[in-house]
Design an enzyme around this catalytic site. Structure first.
Site, mmCIF file in Angstrom:
data_model
loop_
_atom_site.group_PDB
_atom_site.id
_atom_site.type_symbol
_atom_site.label_atom_id
_atom_site.label_comp_id
_atom_site.label_asym_id
_atom_site.label_seq_id
_atom_site.Cartn_x
_atom_site.Cartn_y
_atom_site.Cartn_z
ATOM 1 N N THR A 1 -8.372 9.971 6.927
ATOM 2 C CA THR A 1 -8.115 8.840 6.590
ATOM 3 C C THR A 1 -8.056 7.801 7.528
ATOM 4 O O THR A 1 -7.169 6.453 7.173
ATOM 5 C CB THR A 1 -6.687 9.149 5.891
ATOM 6 O OG1 THR A 1 -5.706 9.394 6.762
ATOM 7 C CG2 THR A 1 -6.439 9.981 4.769
ATOM 8 N N GLY B 1 -9.006 4.377 9.108
ATOM 9 C CA GLY B 1 -9.562 3.152 8.657
ATOM 10 C C GLY B 1 -9.095 2.982 6.822
ATOM 11 O O GLY B 1 -9.723 1.866 6.615
ATOM 12 N N THR B 2 -8.371 3.584 6.475
ATOM 13 C CA THR B 2 -8.088 3.272 5.064
ATOM 14 C C THR B 2 -7.446 1.825 4.798
ATOM 15 O O THR B 2 -7.910 1.098 3.953
ATOM 16 C CB THR B 2 -6.893 4.028 4.375
ATOM 17 O OG1 THR B 2 -5.949 4.519 5.239
ATOM 18 C CG2 THR B 2 -7.594 5.833 4.227
ATOM 19 N N GLY B 3 -6.673 1.476 5.741
ATOM 20 C CA GLY B 3 -5.908 0.151 5.345
ATOM 21 C C GLY B 3 -6.977 -0.867 5.837
ATOM 22 O O GLY B 3 -7.001 -2.076 4.859
ATOM 23 N N CYS B 4 -7.742 -0.857 6.638
ATOM 24 C CA CYS B 4 -8.960 -1.720 6.995
ATOM 25 C C CYS B 4 -10.036 -1.830 5.719
ATOM 26 O O CYS B 4 -10.346 -2.792 5.426
ATOM 27 C CB CYS B 4 -9.643 -1.458 8.286
ATOM 28 S SG CYS B 4 -8.587 -1.384 9.688
ATOM 29 N N LYS C 1 0.641 -1.030 -0.117
ATOM 30 C CA LYS C 1 0.059 -0.155 -0.125
ATOM 31 C C LYS C 1 0.910 1.306 -0.143
ATOM 32 O O LYS C 1 1.829 1.269 0.682
ATOM 33 C CB LYS C 1 -0.876 0.064 1.137
ATOM 34 C CG LYS C 1 -1.727 -1.263 1.143
ATOM 35 C CD LYS C 1 -2.686 -1.083 2.348
ATOM 36 C CE LYS C 1 -2.194 -1.404 3.663
ATOM 37 N NZ LYS C 1 -3.133 -1.763 4.879
#
Length: 269
Positions: A209, A211-214, A174
């Site tokens: 931003t 929670g973007t990874g989840c 990512k």
């Protein structure tokens, strides 16, 4: 058949990340979401004030009960804070043969650690070899490999390939922590020809931003559950997250890093 995805992760009481973000993403993308809670966090947009780890017998019971009844198409794994929890999940999924998406949650947006230092080796040795897709950010990759954080594209690809050697399937590197006007996610499926796929969007200037990874990993899980292959699912998930970040400032949530807007398409209607 109804597409079903299961998230095994921690709860975010602020609603922006963790199980809450996963279930919102599944629902937004037309997939029924089930959940197994591994931890309860007292969390908001600014901090993680406290963490309670769910006892492992309860985690195992949740997994067994869900899988004994629901026809789950894909599992997404997020926060597994301790060695004991990782081992419990690995044992509980011993017979699982469908896609497994792992987001190695280690550090919250606030900077708080969400994975014990002594659990990294267990993660590497026992869980990551089961991953069909691993979705680390650059600091997480560096911690998993005990290397400096990659800053150049060739370094990012090299580290992604090193992780790809350790998993059953692919690694999505990512690009949210990289620098520059563009944000590029790199899907690495091996070391041979045609094993690197890039997905690029303009970087959006917002502090919201959380929670973007989840959200990205659960969007990949949802689109796989709906029948897309991995490159197609990654493209769809990348585009979904880009739109969710773009709409984040239309929300007014908290006083720190606010969440992305999972339901941007539905609420606007």
């Amino acid at each position: 058949m109804t597409a079903i995805a299961l998230t095994i992760a921690g709860s975010d009481s602020g609603g922006g990340a963790g199980i809450q973000a996963d279930l919102k993403t599944f629902s937004s993308l037309g997939v029924y979401g089930a959940s197994v809670m591994t931890a309860v966090t007292a969390q908001n947009t600014r901090t993680v004030a406290a963490v309670h780890h769910v006892p492992t017998p309860m985690i195992a019971a949740q997994i067994e009960t869900v899988l004994s009844d629901l026809s789950v198409d894909v599992i997404k794994i997020g926060m597994l804070a301790t060695t004991e929890i990782i081992e419990c999940v690995v044992d509980s999924l011993n017979d699982w043969t469908r896609p497994l998406i792992i987001d190695p949650v280690m550090i919250a947006k606030s900077g708080d650690s969400l994975l014990a230092d002594n659990a990294v080796d267990t993660l590497l040795q026992k869980l990551l070899p089961r991953a069909d897709v691993l979705t680390p950010n650059l600091p997480e990759t560096a911690r998993l490999l005990d290397m400096p954080v990659a800053t150049k594209p060739e370094e990012i690809i090299e580290q992604g390939q090193l992780l790809c050697d350790r998993v059953a399937g692919a690694v999505l590197m990512k690009g949210g922590h990289a620098l520059g006007d563009d944000c590029t996610d790199i899907l690495i499926t091996g070391r041979g020809p045609d094993t690197i796929h890039t997905f690029t969007a303009k970087r959006q200037r917002t502090r919201n931003t959380h929670g973007t990874g989840c959200t990205l990993s659960s969007a990949i899980a949802a689109t796989i559950a709906r029948g897309l292959d991995l490159p197609q699912a990654t493209r769809a998930a990348h585009d979904y997250l880009h739109r969710a970040i773009g709409a984040a400032d239309t929300l007014s949530i908290g006083h720190g890093h606010g969440p992305v807007h999972h339901f941007w398409e539905h609420w606007e209607k």
